[in-house]
Write a protein that holds these residues in place. Structure first.
Motif, mmCIF file in Angstrom:
data_model
loop_
_atom_site.group_PDB
_atom_site.id
_atom_site.type_symbol
_atom_site.label_atom_id
_atom_site.label_comp_id
_atom_site.label_asym_id
_atom_site.label_seq_id
_atom_site.Cartn_x
_atom_site.Cartn_y
_atom_site.Cartn_z
ATOM 1 N N PRO A 91 7.742 -4.626 5.304
ATOM 2 C CA PRO A 91 7.472 -3.885 4.067
ATOM 3 C C PRO A 91 6.234 -4.432 3.357
ATOM 4 C CG PRO A 91 9.803 -4.437 4.227
ATOM 5 C CD PRO A 91 9.115 -5.185 5.325
ATOM 6 N N LYS A 94 5.255 -6.326 -2.588
ATOM 7 C CA LYS A 94 5.291 -5.631 -3.874
ATOM 8 C C LYS A 94 4.403 -6.316 -4.903
ATOM 9 C CE LYS A 94 8.391 -2.489 -2.723
ATOM 10 N NZ LYS A 94 8.589 -2.863 -1.307
ATOM 11 N N GLU A 144 4.555 5.873 5.637
ATOM 12 C CA GLU A 144 5.407 5.386 4.535
ATOM 13 C C GLU A 144 4.651 4.396 3.656
ATOM 14 O OE1 GLU A 144 8.748 3.761 6.504
ATOM 15 O OE2 GLU A 144 9.651 5.707 7.022
ATOM 16 N N HIS A 145 3.875 3.522 4.270
ATOM 17 C CA HIS A 145 3.122 2.532 3.504
ATOM 18 C C HIS A 145 2.034 3.209 2.662
ATOM 19 C CE1 HIS A 145 4.261 -1.050 6.334
ATOM 20 N NE2 HIS A 145 5.258 -0.661 5.552
ATOM 21 N N ASP A 147 2.052 6.305 1.551
ATOM 22 C CA ASP A 147 2.742 6.998 0.456
ATOM 23 C C ASP A 147 3.091 6.022 -0.664
ATOM 24 O OD1 ASP A 147 2.640 9.476 1.660
ATOM 25 O OD2 ASP A 147 4.649 9.332 2.539
ATOM 26 N N GLU A 148 3.543 4.827 -0.302
ATOM 27 C CA GLU A 148 3.916 3.824 -1.296
ATOM 28 C C GLU A 148 2.692 3.370 -2.106
ATOM 29 O OE1 GLU A 148 6.237 -0.506 -1.543
ATOM 30 O OE2 GLU A 148 5.988 0.522 0.386
ATOM 31 N N GLU A 151 1.541 6.246 -4.415
ATOM 32 C CA GLU A 151 2.449 6.370 -5.551
ATOM 33 C C GLU A 151 2.145 5.293 -6.587
ATOM 34 O OE1 GLU A 151 5.503 7.694 -8.012
ATOM 35 O OE2 GLU A 151 4.644 8.658 -6.229
ATOM 36 N N ALA A 152 1.835 4.085 -6.131
ATOM 37 C CA ALA A 152 1.571 2.975 -7.048
ATOM 38 C C ALA A 152 0.260 3.148 -7.804
ATOM 39 C CB ALA A 152 1.564 1.654 -6.278
ATOM 40 N N THR A 186 0.265 12.494 4.810
ATOM 41 C CA THR A 186 0.180 11.763 3.542
ATOM 42 C C THR A 186 -0.810 12.344 2.544
ATOM 43 O OG1 THR A 186 -1.588 10.264 4.266
ATOM 44 C CG2 THR A 186 0.694 9.618 4.785
#
Length: 308
Positions: A91, A94, A144-145, A147-148, A151-152, A186
């Motif tokens: 992951p 963060k 997925e990464h 998109d993350e 979003e951030a 994406t």
């Protein structure tokens, strides 16, 4: 045609904290602190932009932020990440992502980018951008990464194609097909590093022109140009290294000219990250890129007038 150079973050009042300098069709350079006095004293410098590596500004303050703030007041800035490890199996960190998003908010960069690569394992950060196999599983993880990240930061991310020195036997698709699928899933943009294309093509024996013909140029929001080094592999064959320590090679300039002829003038960055020369040398490289951008802009304008 997508335009990735129109995004800027606004403060609580809804207004920009820095001037909204245009970056469209401009050539820029990597910003190095030792060049700041020369840049500020260079009244004859054509308007361009500067790119910085995000990881160099993840502290709270100090001289790095003072220098970047001064540059941002007069020029557009491109924020380029090198340690997000978007292609990694674990992951996203963060804390790192939060700091990255904080820089986007703080400096309102015209462009934000990262690499299609992995660079971490557990808590270790490597000083390399490592390749990844192009498989369906990797595709899902990278999407997925991205998109993350998007979003951030609240805006599209530009994904940079890698330079590579090996290929994975388990890959089930080409690099260009993988990148097209990432964009489709994406809605990210792309940063096309033309030197990386030339380096990989030379190392693996494929055609750089064929690669570019299969690449989704319509989604490119920024271009990178850089120098490379020549070495030999264990068998004595030519091996190119994406070293960022020399002028742009003639073959890369030719590929850049072809790309701009197809895509149109878009922000173009001269990367020079080691054996850094004096400011006039870096400025001359950017001026050469700007001349190509301007020539193709004039040709496009002529064609528009001819059709009118």
């Amino acid at each position: 045609m997508p335009n990735f150079a129109t995004h800027a973050d606004r403060g609580a009042s809804g207004s920009l904290r820095f001037p909204a300098h245009t970056i469209d069709g401009l050539a820029g350079t990597s910003f190095k602190h030792q060049h700041l006095p020369s840049i500020l004293a260079d009244e004859g410098r054509d308007s361009g932009f500067f790119e910085v590596h995000a990881e160099n500004y993840m502290g709270a303050g100090g001289p790095p932020h003072a220098a970047l703030t001064r540059i941002r007041e007069d020029y557009p800035v491109s924020l380029h990440g090198v340690c997000m490890s978007i292609g990694g199996p674990q992951p996203l960190d963060k804390t790192h992502l939060g700091r990255f998003a904080g820089l986007v908010e703080r400096y309102e960069p015209a462009l934000v980018s990262e690499h299609l690569a992995w660079s971490t394992h557990n808590t270790t950060y490597y000083n390399d951008l490592l390749p990844l196999p192009y498989t369906e599983a990797t595709l899902r993880r990278v999407a997925e990464h991205i998109d993350e990240v998007q979003e951030a930061i609240g805006r599209p991310l530009l994904l940079e194609n890698p330079s590579s020195y090996l290929l994975f036997e388990e890959s089930t698709m080409s690099e260009t097909a993988f990148i097209r699928e990432i964009v489709r899933s994406t809605d990210c943009g792309l940063l096309l590093d033309v030197n990386n294309v030339f380096v990989s093509a030379t190392n693996h024996g494929f055609s750089a022109l064929d690669y570019l013909s299969d690449y989704p140029l319509e989604h490119v929001g920024e271009i990178h140009l850089a120098g490379h080094a020549q070495q030999q592999d264990d068998e004595g064959d030519l091996l190119l290294i994406d070293s960022h320590d020399a002028p742009v090679a003639d073959a890369v300039w030719k590929l850049f000219d072809i790309v701009i002829g197809r895509r149109g003038p878009i922000p173009t960055l001269i990367e020079w990250d080691s054996a850094i020369p004096d400011w006039p040398v870096l400025k001359a490289e950017a001026k050469a890129a700007q001349a190509i951008l301007d020539r193709h802009a004039a040709l496009r304008l002529e064609r528009i007038h001819a059709r009118a």
